[in-house]
Design an enzyme around this catalytic site. Structure first.
Site, mmCIF file in Angstrom:
data_model
loop_
_atom_site.group_PDB
_atom_site.id
_atom_site.type_symbol
_atom_site.label_atom_id
_atom_site.label_comp_id
_atom_site.label_asym_id
_atom_site.label_seq_id
_atom_site.Cartn_x
_atom_site.Cartn_y
_atom_site.Cartn_z
ATOM 1 N N LEU A 209 16.458 66.585 83.339
ATOM 2 C CA LEU A 209 17.912 66.776 83.494
ATOM 3 C C LEU A 209 18.375 68.213 83.927
ATOM 4 O O LEU A 209 19.336 68.368 84.504
ATOM 5 C CB LEU A 209 18.703 66.446 82.303
ATOM 6 C CG LEU A 209 18.483 64.687 81.783
ATOM 7 C CD1 LEU A 209 19.038 64.945 80.552
ATOM 8 C CD2 LEU A 209 19.385 64.042 82.814
ATOM 9 N N MET A 210 17.683 69.313 83.271
ATOM 10 C CA MET A 210 17.946 70.497 83.552
ATOM 11 C C MET A 210 17.533 71.106 85.091
ATOM 12 O O MET A 210 18.305 71.845 85.559
ATOM 13 C CB MET A 210 17.351 71.509 82.386
ATOM 14 C CG MET A 210 18.159 71.228 81.166
ATOM 15 S SD MET A 210 16.866 72.263 79.952
ATOM 16 C CE MET A 210 17.614 73.997 80.140
ATOM 17 N N LYS A 288 26.384 72.236 74.853
ATOM 18 C CA LYS A 288 27.304 72.494 76.131
ATOM 19 C C LYS A 288 26.622 71.773 77.330
ATOM 20 O O LYS A 288 25.722 71.843 77.879
ATOM 21 C CB LYS A 288 27.180 74.082 76.359
ATOM 22 C CG LYS A 288 27.901 74.506 77.493
ATOM 23 C CD LYS A 288 27.551 76.071 77.750
ATOM 24 C CE LYS A 288 27.802 76.645 79.209
ATOM 25 N NZ LYS A 288 27.689 78.166 79.376
ATOM 26 N N ASP A 293 27.607 75.869 86.711
ATOM 27 C CA ASP A 293 28.424 77.175 86.191
ATOM 28 C C ASP A 293 28.361 78.144 87.304
ATOM 29 O O ASP A 293 27.486 79.067 87.426
ATOM 30 C CB ASP A 293 28.104 77.851 85.110
ATOM 31 C CG ASP A 293 28.951 78.987 84.402
ATOM 32 O OD1 ASP A 293 29.890 79.180 85.150
ATOM 33 O OD2 ASP A 293 28.492 79.546 83.528
ATOM 34 N N SER A 298 36.016 84.039 88.160
ATOM 35 C CA SER A 298 35.269 85.189 87.753
ATOM 36 C C SER A 298 33.756 85.208 88.297
ATOM 37 O O SER A 298 32.852 84.729 87.613
ATOM 38 C CB SER A 298 35.229 85.541 86.472
ATOM 39 O OG SER A 298 36.491 85.576 85.773
ATOM 40 N N LYS A 300 30.341 84.124 89.882
ATOM 41 C CA LYS A 300 28.775 84.861 89.446
ATOM 42 C C LYS A 300 28.420 85.425 90.732
ATOM 43 O O LYS A 300 28.822 84.874 91.901
ATOM 44 C CB LYS A 300 27.871 83.802 89.003
ATOM 45 C CG LYS A 300 28.000 83.703 87.678
ATOM 46 C CD LYS A 300 27.121 82.719 87.080
ATOM 47 C CE LYS A 300 27.341 82.208 85.480
ATOM 48 N NZ LYS A 300 26.952 83.258 84.604
ATOM 49 N N ARG A 309 22.527 75.335 87.459
ATOM 50 C CA ARG A 309 22.526 73.899 87.406
ATOM 51 C C ARG A 309 21.885 73.449 86.006
ATOM 52 O O ARG A 309 22.090 72.382 85.549
ATOM 53 C CB ARG A 309 21.724 73.277 88.248
ATOM 54 C CG ARG A 309 20.177 73.615 88.150
ATOM 55 C CD ARG A 309 19.251 73.164 89.510
ATOM 56 N NE ARG A 309 17.875 73.255 89.411
ATOM 57 C CZ ARG A 309 17.252 74.523 89.815
ATOM 58 N NH1 ARG A 309 18.073 75.316 90.110
ATOM 59 N NH2 ARG A 309 15.913 74.553 89.542
ATOM 60 N N ASP A 311 23.106 74.674 83.004
ATOM 61 C CA ASP A 311 23.924 75.132 82.225
ATOM 62 C C ASP A 311 24.249 74.132 81.370
ATOM 63 O O ASP A 311 25.241 74.207 80.439
ATOM 64 C CB ASP A 311 24.907 75.990 82.935
ATOM 65 C CG ASP A 311 25.874 77.056 81.956
ATOM 66 O OD1 ASP A 311 25.248 77.386 81.136
ATOM 67 O OD2 ASP A 311 27.093 77.337 82.054
ATOM 68 N N GLU A 372 33.005 80.293 80.203
ATOM 69 C CA GLU A 372 33.558 79.032 79.850
ATOM 70 C C GLU A 372 32.942 78.197 78.942
ATOM 71 O O GLU A 372 33.728 77.214 78.497
ATOM 72 C CB GLU A 372 33.532 78.216 81.296
ATOM 73 C CG GLU A 372 32.244 77.345 81.369
ATOM 74 C CD GLU A 372 30.855 78.533 81.479
ATOM 75 O OE1 GLU A 372 31.159 79.718 81.536
ATOM 76 O OE2 GLU A 372 29.878 77.905 81.598
ATOM 77 N N ARG A 374 32.250 78.420 75.695
ATOM 78 C CA ARG A 374 32.802 78.692 74.627
ATOM 79 C C ARG A 374 34.197 77.728 74.443
ATOM 80 O O ARG A 374 34.564 77.225 73.412
ATOM 81 C CB ARG A 374 33.166 80.088 74.065
ATOM 82 C CG ARG A 374 33.805 80.795 74.803
ATOM 83 C CD ARG A 374 33.679 82.340 74.772
ATOM 84 N NE ARG A 374 32.369 82.913 75.322
ATOM 85 C CZ ARG A 374 31.936 84.139 75.228
ATOM 86 N NH1 ARG A 374 32.765 85.094 74.597
ATOM 87 N NH2 ARG A 374 31.034 84.491 76.061
HETATM 88 N N1 BES Z 1 26.174 80.209 81.443
HETATM 89 C C1 BES Z 1 26.585 81.431 81.292
HETATM 90 C C2 BES Z 1 25.379 82.220 80.430
HETATM 91 C C3 BES Z 1 23.950 82.070 80.840
HETATM 92 C C4 BES Z 1 23.521 83.178 81.595
HETATM 93 C C5 BES Z 1 23.123 81.259 80.569
HETATM 94 C C6 BES Z 1 22.255 83.238 82.045
HETATM 95 C C7 BES Z 1 21.613 81.116 80.951
HETATM 96 C C8 BES Z 1 21.286 82.310 81.908
HETATM 97 C C9 BES Z 1 27.691 81.622 80.539
HETATM 98 O O1 BES Z 1 28.688 80.718 80.854
HETATM 99 C C10 BES Z 1 28.260 82.953 81.063
HETATM 100 O O2 BES Z 1 28.269 83.363 82.290
HETATM 101 N N2 BES Z 1 28.383 83.947 80.187
HETATM 102 C C11 BES Z 1 28.882 85.075 80.353
HETATM 103 C C12 BES Z 1 29.861 85.490 79.387
HETATM 104 C C13 BES Z 1 30.531 86.682 79.601
HETATM 105 C C14 BES Z 1 31.498 86.692 80.858
HETATM 106 C C15 BES Z 1 31.370 87.485 78.556
HETATM 107 C C16 BES Z 1 27.731 85.986 80.535
HETATM 108 O O3 BES Z 1 26.876 85.899 79.866
HETATM 109 O O4 BES Z 1 27.597 87.013 81.494
HETATM 110 ZN ZN ZN Z 2 28.040 78.716 81.461
HETATM 111 ZN ZN ZN Z 3 29.723 81.038 82.559
#
Ligand code: BES
Ligand code: ZN
Ligand code: ZN
Length: 529
Positions: A209-210, A288, A293, A298, A300, A309, A311, A372, A374
């Site tokens: 799935l991941m 989650k 994502d 904001s 990435k 994919r 996430d 997102e 959280r």
């Molecule tokens: N899904 C990401 C976290 C993540 C990063 C999972 C790398 C697996 C590998 C999460 O939603 C995220 O982007 N978190 C941010 C939080 C920040 C904006 C406070 C992060 O970790 O940069």
């Molecule tokens: Zn995420």
């Molecule tokens: Zn994120």
């Protein structure tokens, strides 16, 4: 390795007189031109290294039995090949026995390896998983479709090594690796072998799935896939809740993320009633489920964004753990909750500074739309409190900071319960998919509650400092249950080559630890202290 001609001839003469041991029907010439005989099976045998460096290696009991079957030829050949095999190293022999035209002998390391309390795992089990995976892959490369595996004294670990080691996502390629079916060699430990197969298949479901692309595993496709896996169990109910249901539940934080995408959200709810009594307090798993994502507004960076994919790894591991619990018929009740959506930038997406309201009434300032996970979990955790849970355990690929802290060595566990911690920790020693306890200090809570416009900010006020801990502190604001654990699985989401029995790709961790934990909870029916 190639055997000297005389040996090959001797082995062929010998094999003509030996009885058949199995009934695999695969035929045809092997890649090196040796006859595979009528059965065409491969055999993986373990061998321990000696305590002293120079000493002779020691067979497992299956290895000993096979060596007797071929009149000591295996031992002789091994000693001719050089020094005893080191851990994880292999030698391949062809033509020793007509039922097993190809035999891989693989080093298991020290015979007395057990729990290593520096490493927090059972080294003997890890050695078996790794060795069996290497041996099976070697036979797969020789295009041998049917493999028997030495239980190596722990048939569950051997099965896990075989089934995890052979797994690969090749659904979308026209040219596929040959399908290989590993089987237990001999009859000792068949129940443990089957349990190992079930555990590993559970993790492989999460890996599948991941790994799958986000345009294939959308929220609805994810839910339907899990529903299909659970269809045959009469004691499982699956509810695929649509957006309208999510709205009536007043899950404003979850919906604020989902509305940025054209793909509708789903709230997946699974009830597994394996307990003696259907109203026994359940274990509640929450995962989650962000099927992609992008970060939202904001956004990435584009490099490596495809990994997002996965996430939905929290949802994948908890749902796969429930599928596995059902397959094992575990005697407890489990509820699984997975908020599923995409996090995308659009005209309808959350904007930095927006304020949203969660199910429990708390307001959240969305200072970074990439935090997102959280937001989804806040609402799902509120809902989890409706079930009088024995314990609530959530899993989430929540923060890059978790990866910075522990890398892929262990899942970070933030918990308000030492009882829950002990169960998770003990389960992880057995599975080798480790956990490490992280803090839930008030120190971090202050950094998310000091917020200009709302009760909470979705990022810590010192931005990157302790990012995994401020995320956990945020979730804690939605928990009143006495036994809750948050598992940040971002660091263990994928495997390069760190776990030797997993190929490169999405790892499905810590599914087996969740299953082992549920098993232990089902045996500890009353204690919650
Ligand atoms: N899904 C990401 C976290 C993540 C990063 C999972 C790398 C697996 C590998 C999460 O939603 C995220 O982007 N978190 C941010 C939080 C920040 C904006 C406070 C992060 O970790 O940069
Ligand atoms: Zn995420
Ligand atoms: Zn994120």
């Amino acid at each position: 390795m190639l055997l000297p001609l005389a040996w090959r001839a001797a082995a062929r003469r010998l094999s003509r007189d030996l009885p058949r041991a199995c009934g695999c029907s695969a035929q045809g010439p092997s890649p090196r031109g040796y006859s595979r005989g009528a059965s065409g099976k491969g055999l993986v045998l373990g061998i321990y290294s000696s305590e002293k460096d120079e000493g002779a290696a020691q067979f497992t009991s299956a290895g000993d039995a096979f060596d007797r079957l071929v009149s000591g030829k295996l031992r002789e050949l091994l000693s001719l090949c050089g020094p005893p095999l080191k851990k994880g190293k292999t030698r391949v022999f062809h033509g020793l026995h007509q039922d097993f035209p190809s035999v891989v002998v693989v080093g298991l390391g020290k015979k007395n390896a057990g729990i290593n309390d520096q490493e927090n795992w059972n080294e003997g089990k890890e050695n078996i998983r790794a060795a069996v995976a290497v041996g099976c892959r070697q036979l797969q490369d020789l295009e041998i479709p049917c493999i028997e595996v030495d239980p190596c004294g722990d048939a569950q670990a051997a099965a896990e090594g075989a089934v995890l080691g052979l797994h690969e996502y090749n659904e979308l390629k026209q040219k596929k690796k040959p399908v290989v079916t590993p089987q237990l060699h001999g009859s000792a430990g068949s129940e443990a072998w089957q349990k190992g197969v079930t555990y590993a298949e559970g993790q492989n479901l999460a890996r599948y799935l991941m790994e799958a692309p986000a345009n294939h595993i959308t929220p609805i496709k994810f839910a339907e896939h899990i529903e299909q896996k659970l269809r045959s169990f009469s004691n499982v109910k699956v509810h695929i809740r649509p957006e309208s249901w999510i709205a009536t539940q007043q899950m404003g934080a979850f919906l604020s993320v989902a509305k940025g995408s054209a793909e509708p959200p789903i709230f997946l709810e699974i009830h597994y009633s394996g307990g003696a009594n259907t109203n026994d307090s359940p274990l509640v798993f929450v995962g989650k489920g962000v099927t992609f994502d992008s970060g939202g507004i904001s956004l990435k960076p584009s490099s490596g964004m495809d990994a997002m994919r996965a996430d939905m790894g929290g949802a994948a591991t908890i749902c796969s753990a429930i599928v596995t619990a059902a397959a094992l018929n575990l005697p407890l009740n489990i509820i699984g909750l997975a908020p599923l959506c995409e996090n995308m930038p659009s005209g309808k997406a959350n904007k930095p500074g927006d304020v949203v309201r969660a199910k429990n009434g708390k307001t959240i300032q969305v200072d970074n739309t990439d935090a997102e996970g959280r937001l989804l979990l806040a609402d799902a955790l509120c809902y989890a409190h409706d079930f009088n849970a024995r314990a609530i355990v959530n899993a989430a690929t929540l923060t890059g900071a978790m990866d910075v802290a522990l890398g892929s060595a262990a899942t970070g566990v933030f918990t308000n319960s030492s009882w829950l911690w002990t169960h998770l920790y003990e389960a992880s020693i057995v599975t080798g998919d480790r956990v490490w306890r992280m803090p839930l200090f008030e120190h971090y809570t202050k950094q998310v509650t000091d917020c200009p416009l709302a009760d909470l900010s979705n990022i810590g006020k010192y931005s990157r400092a302790g990012g995994a801990c401020t995320a956990a502190a945020f979730l804690k604001e939605f928990v009143t249950a006495p036994h809750w654990a948050h598992l940040d699985i971002a660091g263990v989401m994928s495997n390069k080559d760190e776990v030797p029995y997993l190929r490169k790709g999405m790892a499905g961790r810590p599914t087996r630890t969740l299953v082992e934990f549920a098993t232990r909870l089902s045996q500890d029916s009353h204690s919650t202290k």
